[in-house]
Design a protein around this motif. Structure first.
Motif, PDB file in Angstrom:
ATOM      1  N   ALA A  36       0.830  -1.207   0.000  1.00 20.13           N
ATOM      2  CA  ALA A  36       0.000   0.000   0.000  1.00 20.13           C
ATOM      3  C   ALA A  36       0.864   1.256   0.000  1.00 20.13           C
ATOM      4  O   ALA A  36       0.534   2.252  -0.669  1.00 20.13           O
ATOM      5  CB  ALA A  36      -0.932  -0.009   1.211  1.00 20.13           C
ATOM      6  N   ILE A  37       1.953   1.228   0.749  1.00 23.74           N
ATOM      7  CA  ILE A  37       2.868   2.378   0.775  1.00 23.74           C
ATOM      8  C   ILE A  37       3.513   2.568  -0.597  1.00 23.74           C
ATOM      9  O   ILE A  37       3.567   3.690  -1.136  1.00 23.74           O
ATOM     10  CB  ILE A  37       3.955   2.180   1.849  1.00 23.74           C
ATOM     11  N   GLU A  38       3.998   1.477  -1.180  1.00 25.70           N
ATOM     12  CA  GLU A  38       4.621   1.546  -2.504  1.00 25.70           C
ATOM     13  C   GLU A  38       3.646   2.073  -3.552  1.00 25.70           C
ATOM     14  O   GLU A  38       4.006   2.900  -4.408  1.00 25.70           O
ATOM     15  CB  GLU A  38       5.123   0.167  -2.917  1.00 25.70           C
ATOM     16  N   ALA A  39       2.401   1.612  -3.494  1.00 24.83           N
ATOM     17  CA  ALA A  39       1.398   2.030  -4.467  1.00 24.83           C
ATOM     18  C   ALA A  39       1.123   3.529  -4.362  1.00 24.83           C
ATOM     19  O   ALA A  39       0.994   4.221  -5.378  1.00 24.83           O
ATOM     20  CB  ALA A  39       0.114   1.230  -4.274  1.00 24.83           C
ATOM     21  N   GLU A  40       1.051   4.031  -3.148  1.00 23.02           N
ATOM     22  CA  GLU A  40       0.776   5.455  -2.955  1.00 23.02           C
ATOM     23  C   GLU A  40       1.967   6.318  -3.383  1.00 23.02           C
ATOM     24  O   GLU A  40       1.791   7.389  -3.977  1.00 23.02           O
ATOM     25  CB  GLU A  40       0.440   5.725  -1.489  1.00 23.02           C
ATOM     26  N   LEU A  41       3.181   5.839  -3.111  1.00 23.60           N
ATOM     27  CA  LEU A  41       4.378   6.590  -3.474  1.00 23.60           C
ATOM     28  C   LEU A  41       4.734   6.435  -4.951  1.00 23.60           C
ATOM     29  O   LEU A  41       5.421   7.292  -5.529  1.00 23.60           O
ATOM     30  CB  LEU A  41       5.574   6.131  -2.630  1.00 23.60           C
ATOM     31  N   GLY A  42       4.299   5.323  -5.547  1.00 22.18           N
ATOM     32  CA  GLY A  42       4.699   5.030  -6.919  1.00 22.18           C
ATOM     33  C   GLY A  42       6.154   4.629  -7.016  1.00 22.18           C
ATOM     34  O   GLY A  42       6.805   4.822  -8.046  1.00 22.18           O
ATOM     35  N   ILE A  43       6.677   4.049  -5.913  1.00 19.55           N
ATOM     36  CA  ILE A  43       8.085   3.645  -5.840  1.00 19.55           C
ATOM     37  C   ILE A  43       8.156   2.250  -5.230  1.00 19.55           C
ATOM     38  O   ILE A  43       7.487   1.985  -4.226  1.00 19.55           O
ATOM     39  CB  ILE A  43       8.918   4.612  -4.967  1.00 19.55           C
ATOM     40  N   LYS A  44       8.953   1.375  -5.791  1.00 19.20           N
ATOM     41  CA  LYS A  44       9.178   0.053  -5.204  1.00 19.20           C
ATOM     42  C   LYS A  44      10.279   0.145  -4.152  1.00 19.20           C
ATOM     43  O   LYS A  44      11.325   0.765  -4.382  1.00 19.20           O
ATOM     44  CB  LYS A  44       9.582  -0.952  -6.284  1.00 19.20           C
ATOM     45  N   ALA A  45      10.042  -0.475  -3.018  1.00 12.85           N
ATOM     46  CA  ALA A  45      11.025  -0.438  -1.935  1.00 12.85           C
ATOM     47  C   ALA A  45      12.092  -1.504  -2.120  1.00 12.85           C
ATOM     48  O   ALA A  45      11.827  -2.586  -2.656  1.00 12.85           O
ATOM     49  CB  ALA A  45      10.320  -0.653  -0.599  1.00 12.85           C
ATOM     50  N   GLU A  46      13.277  -1.201  -1.641  1.00 11.09           N
ATOM     51  CA  GLU A  46      14.323  -2.215  -1.507  1.00 11.09           C
ATOM     52  C   GLU A  46      14.100  -2.880  -0.149  1.00 11.09           C
ATOM     53  O   GLU A  46      14.201  -2.231   0.889  1.00 11.09           O
ATOM     54  CB  GLU A  46      15.712  -1.590  -1.569  1.00 11.09           C
ATOM     55  N   ARG A  47      13.775  -4.160  -0.177  1.00  4.14           N
ATOM     56  CA  ARG A  47      13.344  -4.843   1.043  1.00  4.14           C
ATOM     57  C   ARG A  47      14.463  -5.673   1.657  1.00  4.14           C
ATOM     58  O   ARG A  47      15.089  -6.483   0.978  1.00  4.14           O
ATOM     59  CB  ARG A  47      12.139  -5.735   0.744  1.00  4.14           C
ATOM     60  N   ASN A  48      14.654  -5.490   2.960  1.00  3.29           N
ATOM     61  CA  ASN A  48      15.641  -6.251   3.707  1.00  3.29           C
ATOM     62  C   ASN A  48      14.893  -7.155   4.683  1.00  3.29           C
ATOM     63  O   ASN A  48      14.401  -6.704   5.720  1.00  3.29           O
ATOM     64  CB  ASN A  48      16.578  -5.298   4.465  1.00  3.29           C
ATOM     65  N   TYR A  49      14.764  -8.443   4.331  1.00  2.00           N
ATOM     66  CA  TYR A  49      13.982  -9.378   5.143  1.00  2.00           C
ATOM     67  C   TYR A  49      14.798  -9.894   6.323  1.00  2.00           C
ATOM     68  O   TYR A  49      15.938 -10.323   6.169  1.00  2.00           O
ATOM     69  CB  TYR A  49      13.496 -10.538   4.282  1.00  2.00           C
ATOM     70  N   LEU A  50      14.184  -9.839   7.508  1.00  2.00           N
ATOM     71  CA  LEU A  50      14.866 -10.190   8.750  1.00  2.00           C
ATOM     72  C   LEU A  50      13.979 -11.108   9.588  1.00  2.00           C
ATOM     73  O   LEU A  50      12.759 -11.161   9.398  1.00  2.00           O
ATOM     74  CB  LEU A  50      15.180  -8.917   9.560  1.00  2.00           C
TER      75      LEU A  50
END
Length: 355
Positions: free
Chosen positions: A295-309
């Motif tokens: 939802a955040i990515e869709a609103e910003l129009g930017i894909k996040a670089e995800r660091n899974y922990l």
């Protein structure tokens, strides 16, 4: 001669003084306290705020919130620590509140592992001082913030106020559960009407910088990776701030009364031996963390670089509120959709930080 009841005495006092109903709110420079004060001022209440302006996060954000509230002639504020009982008592004696809403305290699950003493002093000692002051002033209603974190390791979902809550997994949650117990004892011993709120992952404009939505939005806009715990397989009952403070406003008038016969309706958390009740305030809709990020990515129009922990200590896999009691008491239920709420936050964030 029979002495007037607490409610009768307060009603007579208000009529004699011809003043607005007065609400004392702790934490008015904080996220929730600011929004609640703004709403109550708009609804015609007189509000006195009390806040320590601690540097747990950017004090400039807190100062800006207070500055906005101070534009209303019916808002006053005191800067002080909850632990300063003398100052707290002087301010309350001068303001003479009808209602107290206690929202201030040290927040954050993870920080409670780094600095547990601050939680002991603010959440327990500070809340004790509030209980003492409320009882001395014989206020109509004391409302205090707790947290969904008190449900801890409970596995049955959705969480209900009547569930047994003895398995807290963070010191933050333990301090909040302690406050619930202290408040019940005051309600029982002195007849002090108390409502405890259990909040579920509150978010929205003017939110705290240590919360996930703020951190994720800031990092994505700056091109930094975001940390996603338990590989994103976590669920939260995200509650939009306007829904939350509207519920608090309505609960102010839902003053608990000790049942004369000790009998409590099914589903009600009202104590059989005290004017005391616990109320969940949530959206009653669990959202997967990965969907939240989407939802955040869709609103910003930017894909996040995800660091899974992996999962962090003190965290819980899932929170999900049953809010039937809130609905029955107020005829109100939070309803803001996560995408709509995220959109409003991001609009505020980009405007406030010019990003």
């Amino acid at each position: 001669m029979v002495a007037p009841s607490r409610g009768q005495a307060l009603s007579r006092r208000r009529k004699k003084e011809k003043v607005l109903k007065r609400v004392f709110i702790t934490g008015t420079a904080g996220f929730i306290g600011f929004h609640l004060a703004k709403l109550l001022l708009a609804e015609g209440f007189a509000v006195h705020g009390y806040d320590a302006m601690t540097d747990y996060y950017d004090v400039r954000l807190k100062e800006r919130r207070h500055a906005m509230l101070q534009q209303n002639e019916h808002f006053q504020a005191t800067i002080g620590m909850l632990e300063d009982a003398d100052l707290l008592n002087r301010v309350m004696e001068d303001f003479r509140p009808d209602v107290i809403v206690h929202l201030a305290g040290q927040a954050g699950v993870r920080y409670s592992m780094e600095n547990p003493r601050s939680y002991l002093e603010s959440n327990i000692v500070g809340s004790f001082n509030i209980l003492e002051a409320a009882n001395q002033l014989k206020v109509e209603h004391l409302l205090m913030a707790s947290t969904s974190s008190v449900y801890g390791a409970n596995e049955v979902q959705p969480f209900r106020e009547t569930d047994k809550v003895d398995l807290q997994v963070s010191f933050y949650a333990a301090t909040k559960k302690s406050c619930e117990s202290m408040a019940h004892s005051y309600a029982h011993l002195w007849g002090l009407p108390v409502t405890m709120f259990r909040f579920f992952t509150v978010y929205g404009p003017w939110g705290r910088p240590d919360m996930a939505l703020f951190k994720f939005t800031d990092a994505i806009l700056d091109g930094r990776p975001i940390d996603i715990y338990n590989n994103g397989e976590m669920y939260r009952d995200f509650t939009y701030i306007d829904d939350l403070v509207r519920a608090i406003h309505l609960l102010i008038e839902a003053v608990p009364e000790r049942p004369e016969d000790g009998q409590v309706d099914e589903g009600d958390s009202l104590s059989p031996v005290a004017p005391y009740r616990v109320v969940n305030i949530g959206n009653s809709n669990k959202v997967r963390l990965l969907d939240f990020v989407d939802a955040i990515e869709a609103e910003l129009g930017i894909k996040a670089e995800r660091n899974y922990l992996p999962m962090q200590k003190g965290d819980v896999y899932e929170t999900y509120a049953n809010c039937d009691l809130l609905k029955s008491l107020t005829d109100y239920a939070p309803k803001t959709d996560i995408r709509a709420g995220v959109g409003k936050f991001i609009h505020w964030f980009r405007d406030y930080y010019d990003k």
